[in-house]
Design a protein around this motif. Structure first.
Motif: not given
Length: 683
Positions: A552-555, A567-582
């Motif tokens: 899995d990844l945490v970004l 395009p692909d502008d910043c998100y509102p915060t620097r929130q770290v995001r997690m992606f589960e490998n399914t």
């Protein structure tokens, strides 16, 4: 006439004492046990596993320590093809949103020793943690289905000098068992020169008490660099001399002294560890000295200080001595130091930055740089300007030195991270570099690419190029910027071939990019809808966070140069995001948790592991941190096995003798491998 003879009893030895013995039959005399680790029981002739007498068969593996037969958990294997979804976002599910974890830098380390990978997330810069206000870092304990914030309670940010209730700065981190006591300690590197109440705080080693709580390391340790500028941009733990004690390689960026506009470049440092948490500077002793930026010939040859944005240690020529690398920002040459280690532990390094092909590529085209074109439009008589076309920008400012900007080092790259991995499964460790690249800089500027190791004793790489490897980009329009600063090489589909993720950040249109390896050294882009949808992707941590057998990844996220009109502008915060490998969990895999024995560092950092399965041999090393301001993935090595249900493993331990051991494992399990012992199921 027959004669009847009297029957005379046969007297056996011992008959005089009244005892009679029966001949013993050895039921194991000609028995060969098919399952490794089992032994034949003379009483019944059965091959049994451990003291408990478990009977193993077929492809089972005997875990003798636990008297358990381990059966493979095996399928037909998985290999991704377009049209199949791989990841799903689970940021909220794992509590990262509720904790408001907002950072750009990510490192993974199981600091509490429970077998689950934990996280250390940091924001960029040198700010402090206000426990009831602005946060800059998060030490997050993996509870098995979420994360718990233990930053303050763990003590990892305690101050040495200040008495105010804030957390000490430090955006660079790296994990290792520095004192060989069985738990992970952590180095926290910072840029010194903090003002006010935190003046005097330094980079620190934080020692783990075995319960996930940290205390400041020795006050007199050389890595603190008391009274000296410390501009840490990368940190890598490595046992450089293979004495069983962890050392530390630290890349240094440049700085401007207060009240000046000067740019001061720094020497990168190698610190020798004593096994108890104290480090001493052995940079000059090991031959790693570089010079100031005064002679541009020295700069071109990679002899001047780096402008490090990351660090790395990796054995590139398979001789047991690690190479030390520093990837440099600002078109400073990348540095590669080839290690040499004698039998008595004498350590030295040779600068092979340029001759290895790592410092920069061999494309020195300058004529298509837009600022060079502006210069030549104004000074058409200047050398080489007769080969230059008209500029495609408005020439409102002068941003070109015709003397300096045509030199090799100025036609290199702005390097963020270098990853070491055997990408094409040929047994030699390759490199993947990330670069910040702008359209106006022209074709001479280095781009993110794969450097293939030739396997020679004198380290050297070829650069096949993006067209040959498939790590290509497409851009709409003429103007574009690529802000590649982080990357990872990992097998997301468990097919036995490493894949690539590049975190493109900081500029409009930048988006994390996932590539699947289709054949040795060749990749195809994974559509965003099937891979990872993440704008301006920065830090990266790779681990099997949920323990289901895939990675899995945490970004992290960068909010630099935000512009809502692009395009692909910043998100509102620097929130770290997690992606589960399914996807990968349906495949075959094995995980190896290595523990060094006598003469080897406990974390087994530097151990070289070969896993052979299904006609493919993969090679990995246990790492001690690398990359842009401190990247680290799970220390447990993960191998996809394709369609295979078992594998043969060879471990070369990083002790003075380079001890090796070979054993068999079966798919679908994590094994603990203690040096010199048979593998056992990890708890």
């Amino acid at each position: 006439m027959s004669r009847a003879w009297p029957v005379v009893p046969l007297l056996l030895l011992g008959a005089c004492s009244g005892e009679t013995t029966q001949p013993q039959v050895n039921l194991c005399a000609e028995r060969v046990c098919a399952v490794a680790g089992t032994t034949c029981d003379p009483a019944d002739g059965e091959c049994k596993c451990g003291a408990g007498g478990a009977l193993c068969s077929g492809q089972d593996l005997c875990d003798a320590a636990a008297s358990t037969c381990v059966s493979p958990v095996c399928s037909a294997g998985t290999r991704w093809a377009p049209g199949q979804a791989i990841f799903r976002e689970v940021t909220a599910d794992w509590g990262l949103e509720a904790l408001a974890v907002q950072g750009t830098r990510v490192a993974v380390g199981d600091f509490d020793g429970d077998g689950r990978p934990d996280l250390f997330v940091r924001a960029g810069g040198n700010g402090v943690d206000e426990w009831d206000g602005t946060r800059r870092s998060w030490l997050l304990r993996n509870t098995g289905g979420g994360f718990e914030d233990v930053t303050e309670s763990s003590g990892v940010r305690q101050t040495r000098v200040s008495t105010i209730a804030v957390g000490r700065p430090g955006e660079v981190v790296a994990f290792a068992d520095v004192d060989n006591d069985g738990d992970l300690d952590v180095y926290t590197g910072m840029t010194t020169g903090v003002d006010g109440a935190l003046a005097g705080e330094t980079s620190e080693l934080m020692l783990n008490d075995g319960q996930g709580h940290f205390q400041l390391g020795p006050e007199d340790s050389g890595l603190r660099r008391v009274g000296d500028a410390d501009i840490v941009a990368g940190a890598t733990f490595v046992d450089a001399d293979r004495d069983g004690n962890i050392d530390l390689w630290v890349g240094q960026h440049n700085y401007a002294p207060a009240g000046t506009n000067d740019t001061i470049f720094k020497q990168d440092y190698l610190y020798k560890g004593d096994g108890a948490g104290r480090f001493s500077d052995i940079t000059a002793q090991a031959g790693l000295t570089t010079v100031d930026w005064e002679n541009l010939d020295d700069v071109d040859m990679g002899l001047a200080h780096s402008r490090a944005w990351s660090s790395l240690a990796c054995d590139l020529n398979d001789d047991g001595a690690p190479e030390l690398l520093a990837a440099s920002y600002g078109r400073a040459p990348n540095h590669l130091w080839q290690g040499s280690l004698t039998g008595d532990g004498a350590l030295s390094f040779t600068n092979r930055s340029v001759v290895s092909g790592y410092a920069y590529d061999d494309d020195f085209t300058w004529q298509d740089n837009e600022f060079a074109r502006c210069y030549c439009q104004r000074f058409s008589f200047a050398e080489g300007c007769d080969e230059v076309g008209p500029p495609r920008i408005t020439c409102s400012s002068q941003n070109w030195s015709h003397t300096t900007d045509r030199r090799p080092f100025r036609l290199g790259g702005n390097s963020g991270t270098t990853v070491c991995a055997d990408v094409n499964n040929d047994g030699a460790m390759d490199l993947l570099t990330t670069e910040i690249t702008h359209w106006w800089a022209g074709s001479g500027a280095d781009q993110s690419e794969l450097l293939l190791n030739t396997g020679e004793a004198e380290v050297r790489f070829t650069r096949p190029g993006q067209a040959a490897t498939g790590l290509t980009r497409t851009h709409s329009g003429v103007a574009w910027d690529q802000g590649d600063m982080t990357a990872a090489v990992f097998d997301f589909d468990n097919d036995g071939w490493p894949d690539v993720y590049i975190g493109a950040s900081d500029y409009a249109g930048n988006h994390g990019l996932l590539f699947h390896q289709t054949e040795a050294g060749k990749f195809e882009a994974v559509p965003i809808t099937e891979g990872i949808d993440h704008h301006r992707s920065h830090g990266i941590g790779v681990a099997d966070f949920d323990g289901d057998g895939d990675l899995d990844l945490v970004l992290g996220h960068s909010r630099a140069r935000c512009d809502a009109t692009l395009p692909d502008d910043c998100y509102p915060t620097r929130q770290v995001r997690m992606f589960e490998n399914t996807y990968g969990q349906g495949g075959n895999w094995v995980q190896l948790d290595l523990q060094g024995g006598e003469g080897t560092n406990r974390s087994a950092i530097g151990a070289r592991v070969e896993v052979s399965a299904g006609g493919v041999t993969q090679t990995q090393e246990v790492g001690g941190g690398h990359g842009h301001y401190g990247i680290q993935h799970q220390r447990v090595l993960h191998f996809g096995l394709g369609a295979a249900c078992e594998a043969e493993v060879t471990v070369r331990w990083p002790d003075r003798s380079l001890t090796t051991q070979t054993f068999r494992v079966v798919a679908g399990h994590r094994f603990k491998v203690v040096q010199g012992q048979d593998p056992s199921l990890a708890q």
